[in-house]
Design a protein around this motif. Structure first.
Motif, PDB file in Angstrom:
ATOM      1  N   ARG A   1      55.055  28.013  74.061  1.00  0.00           N
ATOM      2  CA  ARG A   1      54.044  26.969  73.908  1.00  0.00           C
ATOM      3  C   ARG A   1      52.642  27.551  74.054  1.00  0.00           C
ATOM      4  NH1 ARG A   1      57.872  23.842  76.744  1.00  0.00           N
ATOM      5  NH2 ARG A   1      56.862  24.331  78.738  1.00  0.00           N
ATOM      6  N   ALA A   2      52.474  28.435  75.041  1.00  0.00           N
ATOM      7  CA  ALA A   2      51.167  29.063  75.227  1.00  0.00           C
ATOM      8  C   ALA A   2      50.785  29.897  74.012  1.00  0.00           C
ATOM      9  CB  ALA A   2      51.180  29.928  76.493  1.00  0.00           C
ATOM     10  N   TRP A   3      51.759  30.584  73.442  1.00  0.00           N
ATOM     11  CA  TRP A   3      51.522  31.404  72.250  1.00  0.00           C
ATOM     12  C   TRP A   3      50.995  30.537  71.103  1.00  0.00           C
ATOM     13  CZ3 TRP A   3      51.106  35.814  69.610  1.00  0.00           C
ATOM     14  CH2 TRP A   3      51.488  35.867  68.275  1.00  0.00           C
ATOM     15  N   ILE A   4      51.623  29.373  70.905  1.00  0.00           N
ATOM     16  CA  ILE A   4      51.203  28.478  69.820  1.00  0.00           C
ATOM     17  C   ILE A   4      49.833  27.883  70.115  1.00  0.00           C
ATOM     18  CG2 ILE A   4      51.773  26.325  68.615  1.00  0.00           C
ATOM     19  CD1 ILE A   4      54.747  27.084  69.036  1.00  0.00           C
ATOM     20  N   GLU A   5      49.604  27.494  71.375  1.00  0.00           N
ATOM     21  CA  GLU A   5      48.308  26.917  71.754  1.00  0.00           C
ATOM     22  C   GLU A   5      47.161  27.903  71.548  1.00  0.00           C
ATOM     23  OE1 GLU A   5      48.940  25.694  75.757  1.00  0.00           O
ATOM     24  OE2 GLU A   5      50.210  23.981  75.201  1.00  0.00           O
ATOM     25  N   HIS A   6      47.446  29.187  71.621  1.00  0.00           N
ATOM     26  CA  HIS A   6      46.426  30.209  71.437  1.00  0.00           C
ATOM     27  C   HIS A   6      46.417  30.767  70.012  1.00  0.00           C
ATOM     28  CE1 HIS A   6      46.529  30.070  75.850  1.00  0.00           C
ATOM     29  NE2 HIS A   6      45.292  30.585  75.791  1.00  0.00           N
ATOM     30  N   GLY A   7      46.969  29.986  69.084  1.00  0.00           N
ATOM     31  CA  GLY A   7      46.877  30.351  67.675  1.00  0.00           C
ATOM     32  C   GLY A   7      48.092  31.008  67.085  1.00  0.00           C
ATOM     33  N   GLY A   8      49.155  31.218  67.866  1.00  0.00           N
ATOM     34  CA  GLY A   8      50.377  31.796  67.332  1.00  0.00           C
ATOM     35  C   GLY A   8      51.119  30.806  66.438  1.00  0.00           C
ATOM     36  N   SER A   9      52.011  31.305  65.626  1.00  0.00           N
ATOM     37  CA  SER A   9      52.739  30.451  64.683  1.00  0.00           C
ATOM     38  C   SER A   9      54.005  29.881  65.317  1.00  0.00           C
ATOM     39  CB  SER A   9      53.135  31.258  63.441  1.00  0.00           C
ATOM     40  OG  SER A   9      51.994  31.744  62.768  1.00  0.00           O
ATOM     41  N   PRO A  10      54.287  28.611  65.084  1.00  0.00           N
ATOM     42  CA  PRO A  10      55.603  28.080  65.478  1.00  0.00           C
ATOM     43  C   PRO A  10      56.688  28.746  64.642  1.00  0.00           C
ATOM     44  CG  PRO A  10      54.451  26.499  64.118  1.00  0.00           C
ATOM     45  CD  PRO A  10      53.476  27.616  64.381  1.00  0.00           C
ATOM     46  N   GLU A  11      57.921  28.554  65.063  1.00  0.00           N
ATOM     47  CA  GLU A  11      59.027  29.263  64.422  1.00  0.00           C
ATOM     48  C   GLU A  11      60.038  28.289  63.851  1.00  0.00           C
ATOM     49  OE1 GLU A  11      60.805  32.983  66.221  1.00  0.00           O
ATOM     50  OE2 GLU A  11      62.399  31.532  66.661  1.00  0.00           O
ATOM     51  N   VAL A  12      60.436  28.528  62.599  1.00  0.00           N
ATOM     52  CA  VAL A  12      61.581  27.814  62.030  1.00  0.00           C
ATOM     53  C   VAL A  12      62.732  28.799  61.934  1.00  0.00           C
ATOM     54  CG1 VAL A  12      60.130  26.183  60.785  1.00  0.00           C
ATOM     55  CG2 VAL A  12      60.912  28.242  59.631  1.00  0.00           C
ATOM     56  N   LEU A  13      63.935  28.279  62.007  1.00  0.00           N
ATOM     57  CA  LEU A  13      65.121  29.132  62.148  1.00  0.00           C
ATOM     58  C   LEU A  13      66.178  28.713  61.152  1.00  0.00           C
ATOM     59  CD1 LEU A  13      66.769  30.139  65.509  1.00  0.00           C
ATOM     60  CD2 LEU A  13      68.163  29.075  63.751  1.00  0.00           C
ATOM     61  N   VAL A  14      66.901  29.691  60.612  1.00  0.00           N
ATOM     62  CA  VAL A  14      68.049  29.441  59.746  1.00  0.00           C
ATOM     63  C   VAL A  14      69.159  30.390  60.188  1.00  0.00           C
ATOM     64  CG1 VAL A  14      67.175  31.015  57.970  1.00  0.00           C
ATOM     65  CG2 VAL A  14      68.834  29.249  57.342  1.00  0.00           C
ATOM     66  N   ALA A  15      70.388  29.871  60.288  1.00  0.00           N
ATOM     67  CA  ALA A  15      71.491  30.669  60.842  1.00  0.00           C
ATOM     68  C   ALA A  15      72.758  30.457  60.032  1.00  0.00           C
ATOM     69  CB  ALA A  15      71.742  30.288  62.299  1.00  0.00           C
ATOM     70  N   GLY A  16      73.545  31.528  59.930  1.00  0.00           N
ATOM     71  CA  GLY A  16      74.835  31.467  59.250  1.00  0.00           C
ATOM     72  C   GLY A  16      75.170  32.818  58.656  1.00  0.00           C
ATOM     73  N   ARG A  17      76.286  32.880  57.926  1.00  0.00           N
ATOM     74  CA  ARG A  17      76.591  34.106  57.197  1.00  0.00           C
ATOM     75  C   ARG A  17      75.551  34.299  56.100  1.00  0.00           C
ATOM     76  NH1 ARG A  17      80.835  33.070  54.294  1.00  0.00           N
ATOM     77  NH2 ARG A  17      80.945  30.940  55.033  1.00  0.00           N
ATOM     78  N   LEU A  18      75.075  35.532  55.928  1.00  0.00           N
ATOM     79  CA  LEU A  18      74.067  35.801  54.908  1.00  0.00           C
ATOM     80  C   LEU A  18      74.741  35.869  53.539  1.00  0.00           C
ATOM     81  CD1 LEU A  18      71.736  38.404  56.650  1.00  0.00           C
ATOM     82  CD2 LEU A  18      71.652  35.915  56.674  1.00  0.00           C
TER      83      LEU A  18
END
Length: 410
Positions: free
Chosen positions: A219-236
């Motif tokens: 949360r601190a990372w995002i508040e200081h301008g960092g990017s939020p993260e989206v995630l995708v999971a499974g067999r490639l």
């Protein structure tokens, strides 16, 4: 310990993927999670359960005891090495012979085949020994040329006829969702009286939201301008739509673009697809904002999920979409394709967003909207957690056991 009064001897047959493999590796996926979780709950309830698979490594022992009453059994059929999924069709007959030899010595009350390879191998054995055969498909072949085959490997030559044979001859068919049940009826001509829907569960203790202070650093990372993260999971694998996840994130302007975390490993024949993903990421200028974690253990996956802002499920086809339920248990909204069982795993507008089609701009808009509305995302995450709390593996296994008992009584 011998089975107690009223307990059953149950064998799950899983020819092409070992229950010991981590999901997201080799050809292991949601099916592996489902089989192990249900088997563990049945063993915990006092039943004797075997998970019977093919030996894919000469160093594997004949048996591995996972818990009291729960054993993985390795049978010899074909070379003791990792094979691509399609190669297992030629092993159905020798695996069936090995299965029959084992069960004549160590009989069971119920045979439960997972995937059509296992069912075709187990059907003659079940008939010879007079044991009822329960069949789960986990995925069902589409007719050649159908858009539902997009992203899938070329079908094994006998798959469609094999699945139709099992739909006609297995004693009971178990579906994981209403969507899969409908597919069994419409595509395979299954008798509705012999189809039972057994909903999946989720470990809501392992997959849980961040506790106070646990995600403070992010949360601190995002508040200081960092990017939020989206995630995708499974067999490639193309069927899982990882390329759409990359294209959707790339369609978000760089100043608002989230980081993308990719979890999973390719199946034995999947290296070309992984190279295509890396090329697309490089061409989009996203090398510094995309992380490939490989396949993770369940506890590591759970940690990554609860730290994500959004989980993406762009699969072309899912009988249910277990990762969506695990994300919900983690209190994270899901953006998913409106396909198959994902329509049941995600409550559109409440626990996440369902999207028709594969237009990256449409997916990008949905992702950006959720990232830009913290109140909406928080509300969806809380609703998702409540939804997941109504599902657990003990209840799933209890419904499966009820189906077994009805079959044996009938």
């Amino acid at each position: 310990m011998p089975p107690s009064a009223g307990s059953l001897r149950i064998a799950f047959v899983v020819l092409h993927t070992s229950p010991l493999d981590e999901p997201g590796t080799k050809d292991a996926g949601g099916m592996n999670v489902v089989v192990r979780a249900q088997a563990a709950e049945l063993a915990r309830a006092g039943h004797r359960v075997e998970l019977i698979t093919r030996r894919s490594d000469p160093g594997l022992p004949d048996a591995v005891e996972l818990a009291e009453g729960l054993t993985v059994r390795h049978l010899d059929a074909g070379p003791a090495r990792l094979l691509s999924k399609g190669e297992h069709e030629s092993l159905m007959e020798p695996f069936g012979r090995a299965l029959g030899e084992h069960l004549r010595v160590d009989p069971v009350d119920v045979l439960h085949a997972e995937h059509w390879f296992s069912g075709v191998a187990a059907l003659p054995v079940a008939r010879e020994l007079g044991v009822p055969l329960v069949q789960s498909f986990h995925s069902i072949a589409a007719e050649p040329g159908s858009p539902l085959t997009e992203g899938e490997r070329p079908e094994s030559p006998g798959r469609i006829s094999g699945e139709r044979r099992l739909a006609a001859e297995a004693d009971l068919l178990v579906a994981v969702s209403l969507a899969e049940r409908d597919t069994m009826l419409e595509r395979l001509g299954a008798d509705p009286e012999r189809v039972r829907v057994v909903p999946l569960g989720v470990d809501t203790a392992l997959f849980r939201p961040c506790e106070p202070g646990e995600c403070a650093e992010r949360r601190a990372w995002i508040e200081h301008g960092g990017s939020p993260e989206v995630l995708v999971a499974g067999r490639l694998h193309p069927l899982k739509g990882f390329d759409l996840a990359v294209a959707a994130v790339a369609a978000i302007p760089p100043g608002r673009r989230p980081a993308l975390r990719v979890i999973g490993a390719p199946p034995p024949d999947g290296d070309d697809y992984v190279r295509e993903l890396h090329t697309a990421i490089a061409e989009a200028g996203m090398l510094s904002t995309v992380a490939f974690d490989g396949a993770l253990r369940r506890a590591e996956l759970a940690e990554r999920l609860r730290r994500a802002a959004i989980v993406l499920m762009p699969s072309h086809s899912e009988t249910f979409g277990l990762v969506a339920l695990e994300a919900s248990a983690s209190g994270v909204p899901v953006v998913a394709r409106a396909a198959g069982g994902l329509r049941e795993a995600v409550i559109d507008g409440e626990t996440g967003v369902l999207i028709d089609g594969d237009d990256p701009e449409v997916w990008a808009a949905a992702i950006a909207h959720l990232l830009g509305d913290e109140e909406l995302a928080s509300r969806m995450g809380a609703a998702a957690r409540r939804h997941a709390l109504n599902r657990d593996w003990a209840a799933s296994a209890a419904q499966l056991l009820e189906a077994y008992r009805e079959l044996l009584a009938g």
